[in-house]
Enzyme design. Structure first.
Site, PDB file in Angstrom:
ATOM      1  N   ASP A  13     -29.699 -23.387 -73.066  1.00  0.00           N
ATOM      2  CA  ASP A  13     -29.095 -22.064 -73.172  1.00  0.00           C
ATOM      3  C   ASP A  13     -27.730 -22.133 -73.849  1.00  0.00           C
ATOM      4  O   ASP A  13     -27.179 -23.211 -74.079  1.00  0.00           O
ATOM      5  CB  ASP A  13     -28.966 -21.417 -71.783  1.00  0.00           C
ATOM      6  CG  ASP A  13     -28.503 -22.403 -70.707  1.00  0.00           C
ATOM      7  OD1 ASP A  13     -27.720 -23.312 -71.042  1.00  0.00           O
ATOM      8  OD2 ASP A  13     -28.924 -22.272 -69.545  1.00  0.00           O
ATOM      9  N   GLU A  28     -32.628 -15.858 -64.299  1.00  0.00           N
ATOM     10  CA  GLU A  28     -32.186 -15.344 -63.014  1.00  0.00           C
ATOM     11  C   GLU A  28     -33.380 -14.853 -62.189  1.00  0.00           C
ATOM     12  O   GLU A  28     -34.481 -14.669 -62.717  1.00  0.00           O
ATOM     13  CB  GLU A  28     -31.193 -14.196 -63.247  1.00  0.00           C
ATOM     14  CG  GLU A  28     -29.958 -14.581 -64.048  1.00  0.00           C
ATOM     15  CD  GLU A  28     -28.936 -15.374 -63.249  1.00  0.00           C
ATOM     16  OE1 GLU A  28     -29.261 -15.824 -62.132  1.00  0.00           O
ATOM     17  OE2 GLU A  28     -27.808 -15.541 -63.744  1.00  0.00           O
ATOM     18  N   ASN A  54     -28.772 -19.416 -56.542  1.00  0.00           N
ATOM     19  CA  ASN A  54     -29.779 -18.368 -56.363  1.00  0.00           C
ATOM     20  C   ASN A  54     -31.157 -18.808 -56.851  1.00  0.00           C
ATOM     21  O   ASN A  54     -32.078 -17.994 -56.950  1.00  0.00           O
ATOM     22  CB  ASN A  54     -29.346 -17.079 -57.066  1.00  0.00           C
ATOM     23  CG  ASN A  54     -29.207 -17.233 -58.576  1.00  0.00           C
ATOM     24  OD1 ASN A  54     -29.426 -18.314 -59.124  1.00  0.00           O
ATOM     25  ND2 ASN A  54     -28.843 -16.150 -59.249  1.00  0.00           N
ATOM     26  N   HIS A 101     -31.838 -20.134 -59.875  1.00  0.00           N
ATOM     27  CA  HIS A 101     -32.107 -20.020 -61.312  1.00  0.00           C
ATOM     28  C   HIS A 101     -32.218 -21.401 -61.961  1.00  0.00           C
ATOM     29  O   HIS A 101     -31.633 -22.365 -61.495  1.00  0.00           O
ATOM     30  CB  HIS A 101     -31.072 -19.136 -62.024  1.00  0.00           C
ATOM     31  CG  HIS A 101     -29.721 -19.735 -62.239  1.00  0.00           C
ATOM     32  ND1 HIS A 101     -28.562 -19.117 -61.859  1.00  0.00           N
ATOM     33  CD2 HIS A 101     -29.308 -20.893 -62.830  1.00  0.00           C
ATOM     34  CE1 HIS A 101     -27.523 -19.846 -62.201  1.00  0.00           C
ATOM     35  NE2 HIS A 101     -27.950 -20.938 -62.787  1.00  0.00           N
TER      36      HIS A 101
END
Length: 233
Positions: free
Chosen positions: A62, A135, A128, A130
């Protein structure tokens, strides 16, 4: 899914480097690389080794939208500082977060991935759940795409910037399907803030609300964990 418990990130880097060398011996041509603190010890092992990476390709997960490659918090700059300046690859690919047409940039990156099948993908995991910047709620069939970063991810990354307001709110990320196409995956998780995510990834249902849970369906995943990250298993 194989789990390896290590004392700390330094040991985790050494373990991962041995697995990386096994992949190279088996003929790996393309490495999938990650940013953040988790893989730094692995990159240090690579830098200090006598292994030549100049005939290999790399693809990164990314990149932030709106940060030039020269910005010190861009992932281009991170990879140069941590690895590429010392150990150059034949060619290294990262998404273009400065593109005028971000959707086209995402499609162009899918074309790169189609020509460079990832032999070994390095991953971290967010608190979380990811992976990459995928996400919670990201479809499992997603390819490279533009992401609106969640508040928790922006907050987690704010420590790298002078203020929270300077943290980019968008990124271009390889999709979950892109990650799952890798032949082998190594995922690092360190610290108690990752314990919930690791528990849900391994013990919970496979659900898009926990993106990393999809790795339960991958045939070759190795988790490198410290005691704190593994505490709830």
């Amino acid at each position: 899914m194989k789990k390896i418990l290590v004392k700390n990130q330094v040991e985790g880097g050494k373990v991962a480097f041995e697995l990386l060398k096994e992949s190279l011996t088996a003929g790996a041509q393309t490495l999938g690389l990650a940013t953040g603190s988790s893989p730094i010890a692995l990159y240090q092992e690579m830098v200090e080794s006598d292994v030549d990476f100049s005939e290999l390709y790399s693809v990164n997960l990314d990149e932030y939208v709106g940060l030039s490659p020269e910005h010190d918090q861009s992932y281009h700059a991170f990879m140069k500082a941590q690895l590429f300046d010392t150990k150059p690859f034949k060619e290294s690919f990262l998404p273009d977060g400065m593109a005028e047409d971000l959707e086209k940039a995402a499609k162009d990156y899918d074309d790169v991935l189609a020509h460079h099948i990832i032999d070994l993908q390095i991953l971290g995991i967010g608190s979380n759940g990811h992976i990459g910047f995928n996400e919670p709620g990201t479809p499992f069939d997603s390819q490279t795409h533009v992401v609106d970063l969640t508040d928790s991810t922006i907050e987690a990354n704010s420590r790298f910037f002078a203020s929270r307001g300077q943290v980019p709110t968008k990124a271009i990320s390889m999709g979950i399907a892109s990650i799952m196409a890798a032949k082998k995956i190594i995922l690092f998780a360190y610290g108690d803030k990752k314990a919930d995510a690791i528990f849900k990834m391994l013990k919970g249902p496979v659900t898009e609300e926990v993106p990393a849970s999809v790795l339960q369906n991958h045939p070759d995943v190795t988790l490198i964990l410290d005691q704190a990250a593994a505490a709830k298993l």
